[in-house]
Design a protein around this motif. Structure first.
Motif, PDB file in Angstrom:
ATOM      1  N   VAL A 160       3.966  17.939  -1.457  1.00 21.75           N
ATOM      2  CA  VAL A 160       3.167  16.842  -0.894  1.00 21.75           C
ATOM      3  C   VAL A 160       4.047  15.601  -0.806  1.00 21.75           C
ATOM      4  N   ALA A 161       3.513  14.555  -0.188  1.00 22.39           N
ATOM      5  CA  ALA A 161       4.306  13.361   0.098  1.00 22.39           C
ATOM      6  C   ALA A 161       4.971  12.770  -1.141  1.00 22.39           C
ATOM      7  N   SER A 162       4.281  12.889  -2.292  1.00 20.82           N
ATOM      8  CA  SER A 162       4.840  12.245  -3.481  1.00 20.82           C
ATOM      9  C   SER A 162       5.930  13.085  -4.119  1.00 20.82           C
ATOM     10  N   GLN A 163       6.168  14.258  -3.573  1.00 23.07           N
ATOM     11  CA  GLN A 163       7.105  15.162  -4.243  1.00 23.07           C
ATOM     12  C   GLN A 163       8.404  15.358  -3.470  1.00 23.07           C
ATOM     13  N   THR A 164       8.880  14.280  -2.847  1.00 27.00           N
ATOM     14  CA  THR A 164      10.201  14.335  -2.228  1.00 27.00           C
ATOM     15  C   THR A 164      11.232  13.945  -3.282  1.00 27.00           C
ATOM     16  N   LEU A 165      12.477  14.262  -2.993  1.00 27.00           N
ATOM     17  CA  LEU A 165      13.542  13.948  -3.947  1.00 27.00           C
ATOM     18  C   LEU A 165      13.584  12.443  -4.235  1.00 27.00           C
ATOM     19  N   GLU A 166      13.467  11.631  -3.171  1.00 25.62           N
ATOM     20  CA  GLU A 166      13.543  10.183  -3.347  1.00 25.62           C
ATOM     21  C   GLU A 166      12.422   9.689  -4.251  1.00 25.62           C
ATOM     22  N   ASN A 167      11.203  10.211  -4.018  1.00 30.60           N
ATOM     23  CA  ASN A 167      10.080   9.753  -4.831  1.00 30.60           C
ATOM     24  C   ASN A 167      10.211  10.221  -6.278  1.00 30.60           C
ATOM     25  N   MET A 168      10.760  11.387  -6.458  1.00 29.81           N
ATOM     26  CA  MET A 168      10.963  11.851  -7.831  1.00 29.81           C
ATOM     27  C   MET A 168      12.000  10.987  -8.544  1.00 29.81           C
ATOM     28  N   VAL A 169      13.027  10.576  -7.805  1.00 28.18           N
ATOM     29  CA  VAL A 169      14.026   9.673  -8.400  1.00 28.18           C
ATOM     30  C   VAL A 169      13.332   8.378  -8.818  1.00 28.18           C
ATOM     31  N   ALA A 170      12.475   7.857  -7.935  1.00 23.83           N
ATOM     32  CA  ALA A 170      11.795   6.594  -8.227  1.00 23.83           C
ATOM     33  C   ALA A 170      10.867   6.728  -9.438  1.00 23.83           C
ATOM     34  N   VAL A 171      10.311   7.904  -9.639  1.00 22.91           N
ATOM     35  CA  VAL A 171       9.430   8.117 -10.793  1.00 22.91           C
ATOM     36  C   VAL A 171      10.258   8.333 -12.066  1.00 22.91           C
ATOM     37  N   SER A 172      11.294   9.156 -11.950  1.00 26.90           N
ATOM     38  CA  SER A 172      12.112   9.481 -13.131  1.00 26.90           C
ATOM     39  C   SER A 172      12.779   8.240 -13.724  1.00 26.90           C
ATOM     40  N   GLN A 173      13.005   7.227 -12.869  1.00 27.92           N
ATOM     41  CA  GLN A 173      13.714   6.032 -13.319  1.00 27.92           C
ATOM     42  C   GLN A 173      12.989   5.350 -14.482  1.00 27.92           C
ATOM     43  N   VAL A 174      11.678   5.581 -14.589  1.00 32.71           N
ATOM     44  CA  VAL A 174      10.891   5.008 -15.686  1.00 32.71           C
ATOM     45  C   VAL A 174      11.524   5.343 -17.045  1.00 32.71           C
ATOM     46  N   LEU A 175      12.148   6.509 -17.124  1.00 29.41           N
ATOM     47  CA  LEU A 175      12.668   6.964 -18.423  1.00 29.41           C
ATOM     48  C   LEU A 175      14.138   6.602 -18.638  1.00 29.41           C
ATOM     49  N   GLU A 176      14.715   5.906 -17.664  1.00 31.67           N
ATOM     50  CA  GLU A 176      16.144   5.605 -17.754  1.00 31.67           C
ATOM     51  C   GLU A 176      16.470   4.869 -19.053  1.00 31.67           C
ATOM     52  N   GLY A 177      17.475   5.379 -19.752  1.00 32.36           N
ATOM     53  CA  GLY A 177      17.905   4.728 -20.993  1.00 32.36           C
ATOM     54  C   GLY A 177      16.975   4.980 -22.170  1.00 32.36           C
ATOM     55  N   ARG A 178      15.956   5.826 -21.989  1.00 30.32           N
ATOM     56  CA  ARG A 178      14.998   6.060 -23.071  1.00 30.32           C
ATOM     57  C   ARG A 178      15.309   7.352 -23.850  1.00 30.32           C
ATOM     58  N   GLY A 179      16.341   8.073 -23.405  1.00 31.14           N
ATOM     59  CA  GLY A 179      16.659   9.340 -24.082  1.00 31.14           C
ATOM     60  C   GLY A 179      15.565  10.377 -23.886  1.00 31.14           C
ATOM     61  N   ARG A 180      14.913  10.330 -22.730  1.00 28.56           N
ATOM     62  CA  ARG A 180      13.816  11.279 -22.455  1.00 28.56           C
ATOM     63  C   ARG A 180      14.035  11.910 -21.088  1.00 28.56           C
TER      64      ARG A 180
ATOM     65  N   ARG B  40       0.795  -1.232   0.000  1.00 31.58           N
ATOM     66  CA  ARG B  40       0.000   0.000   0.000  1.00 31.58           C
ATOM     67  C   ARG B  40       0.828   1.283   0.000  1.00 31.58           C
ATOM     68  N   LYS B  41       1.898   1.272   0.798  1.00 34.05           N
ATOM     69  CA  LYS B  41       2.620   2.540   0.951  1.00 34.05           C
ATOM     70  C   LYS B  41       3.276   3.005  -0.351  1.00 34.05           C
ATOM     71  N   PHE B  42       3.375   2.101  -1.328  1.00 37.53           N
ATOM     72  CA  PHE B  42       3.990   2.504  -2.600  1.00 37.53           C
ATOM     73  C   PHE B  42       2.967   2.903  -3.668  1.00 37.53           C
ATOM     74  N   SER B  43       1.679   2.885  -3.298  1.00 38.76           N
ATOM     75  CA  SER B  43       0.627   3.134  -4.297  1.00 38.76           C
ATOM     76  C   SER B  43       0.885   4.383  -5.133  1.00 38.76           C
ATOM     77  N   ILE B  44       1.193   5.458  -4.440  1.00 43.78           N
ATOM     78  CA  ILE B  44       1.286   6.730  -5.173  1.00 43.78           C
ATOM     79  C   ILE B  44       2.478   6.734  -6.130  1.00 43.78           C
TER      80      ILE B  44
ATOM     81  N   ALA C  92      10.785   6.715  -1.074  1.00 49.44           N
ATOM     82  CA  ALA C  92      10.680   5.406  -1.712  1.00 49.44           C
ATOM     83  C   ALA C  92      12.059   4.874  -2.101  1.00 49.44           C
ATOM     84  N   ASN C  93      12.276   3.620  -1.747  1.00 48.97           N
ATOM     85  CA  ASN C  93      13.511   2.957  -2.115  1.00 48.97           C
ATOM     86  C   ASN C  93      13.299   2.339  -3.495  1.00 48.97           C
TER      87      ASN C  93
END
Ligand code: ATP
Ligand code: MG
Length: 333
Positions: A237-257, A199-203, A304-305
């Motif tokens: 807000v909770a989803s906008q910490t540096l760690e959470n942004m890293v976890a979201v940005s990782q989606v684009l890793e290696g995609r040139g985006r 649950r804690k990773f939902s967002i 988020a780890n």
């Protein structure tokens, strides 16, 4: 012009042929008009500039003879003005071009920036809230042409967010004249996350799904969009910490985006002031059910780890993303 990125100033000008007598005539007409609106003026000044080369008229002649014509006009109506070149009540700018001469008084500020499209393309994520349209505006202002995406949970939530996003985009059309909007239903993805991941990773997981879908939208468009715009602001807000942004940005890793977050360092107040200025605040402030709030956990993960997030994401069904995109409604606003 005022709202078109790429223009920093504009003015309403009188035009006349480039000829000293014509310029004097226009100066008097302009003075008459100006006086109607500003009867208390005491000082005036002219500023003449030759824009093209090879113009025979001398700037100094325009200043002296034109100034004298203006002075005579005001004297004739019983208002003896004095000349003030630094800070006059009435400052008349005269721009002389080869064929035409332009005269104006007020210089207005326009939005500035670069023409839309000259910096490339981006997919902007619109929630219906205050931040995302401001972020999209800033991106457009720096020359990005945007495609808009909104994720919704209709019928679990009302259609308000959809109506709001359409209205917001209608407002932003004054900066980019045609905006394509994708409305993507995400209930199956949300259910998958709630039922199968911790649950804690939902967002964070939902955010990653948003970005994957936005990336798919970008690829689907005729020309690919290498950038994604969100309204994130650090720590808001909770989803906008540096760690959470890293976890979201990782989606684009290696995609040139890249994800661009134009509001990253803005305070809420600063964002709201800008939203007011660009005309989106009133629309954003109308109530709507947030697609995210449906399943906000009591204790969302704020740091988020990445490994854990990826492990949780493994439990989800990736086909739901293609299914969601297949159901997208597309509007040209
Ligand atoms: P906003 O005021 O833009 O809603 P927010 O302060 O509510 O932002 P979040 O809910 O964390 O912050 O959203 C951060 C960003 O994620 C939004 O600015 C937007 O770019 C994107 N986003 C959030 N929800 C959605 C959605 N339902 N559809 C599309 N993008 C979304
Ligand atoms: Mg929001």
């Amino acid at each position: 012009i005022k709202n078109t990125p790429g223009f920093s100033t504009y003015y309403e000008a009188w035009a006349c042929p480039t000829d000293l007598e014509e310029i004097k005539k226009a100066l008097v007409e302009l003075s008459e008009e100006y006086f109607k609106k500003n009867p208390h003026i005491k000082t005036f000044g002219l500023k003449t500039e030759k824009v093209d080369s090879g113009i025979k008229i001398k700037s100094n002649d325009v200043n002296v003879e034109g100034g004298s014509a203006v002075w005579k006009y005001f004297s004739s109506i019983g208002n003896e003005l004095s000349v003030n070149l630094d800070n006059p009540d009435l400052k008349i700018h005269i721009k002389i071009k080869k064929d035409k001469t332009f005269l104006f008084t007020e210089v207005e500020k326009a939005v500035g920036g670069l023409p839309v499209g000259t910096a490339g393309r981006a997919v902007a994520l619109f929630s219906g809230g205050i931040d995302s349209p401001v972020a999209a505006f800033l991106a457009m202002k720096r020359g990005l042409e945007i495609t808009a995406v909104h994720f919704h949970s209709v019928p679990q939530t009302s259609k308000q967010s959809i109506e709001k996003v359409k209205e917001l985009i209608g407002e932003l059309k004054k900066y980019q004249h045609k905006i394509k909007l994708y409305l993507i239903p995400i209930i199956p993805i949300q259910k998958d996350i709630v039922h199968n991941a911790e649950r804690k990773f939902s967002i964070v997981l939902q955010r990653r799904a948003f970005l994957k879908l936005a990336d798919m939208v970008g690829t689907k468009e005729k020309k690919e969009s290498p950038a994604f715009i969100t309204g994130d602001s650090l720590g808001q807000v909770a989803s906008q910490t540096l760690e959470n942004m890293v976890a979201v940005s990782q989606v684009l890793e290696g995609r040139g985006r890249i994800i661009l977050r134009p509001l990253i360092a803005y305070d809420k107040k600063e964002i709201m002031d800008l939203a007011k200025k660009i005309g989106t605040l009133k629309i954003s402030e109308k109530p709507h059910d947030d697609a995210c709030s449906l399943f906000v956990p009591k204790n969302p993960e704020t740091r988020a780890n990445l490994e854990q997030v990826l492990a949780e994401e493994e439990k989800l069904n990736p086909d739901l993303l293609d299914e969601a995109l297949a159901q997208a409604e597309i509007f040209e606003v």
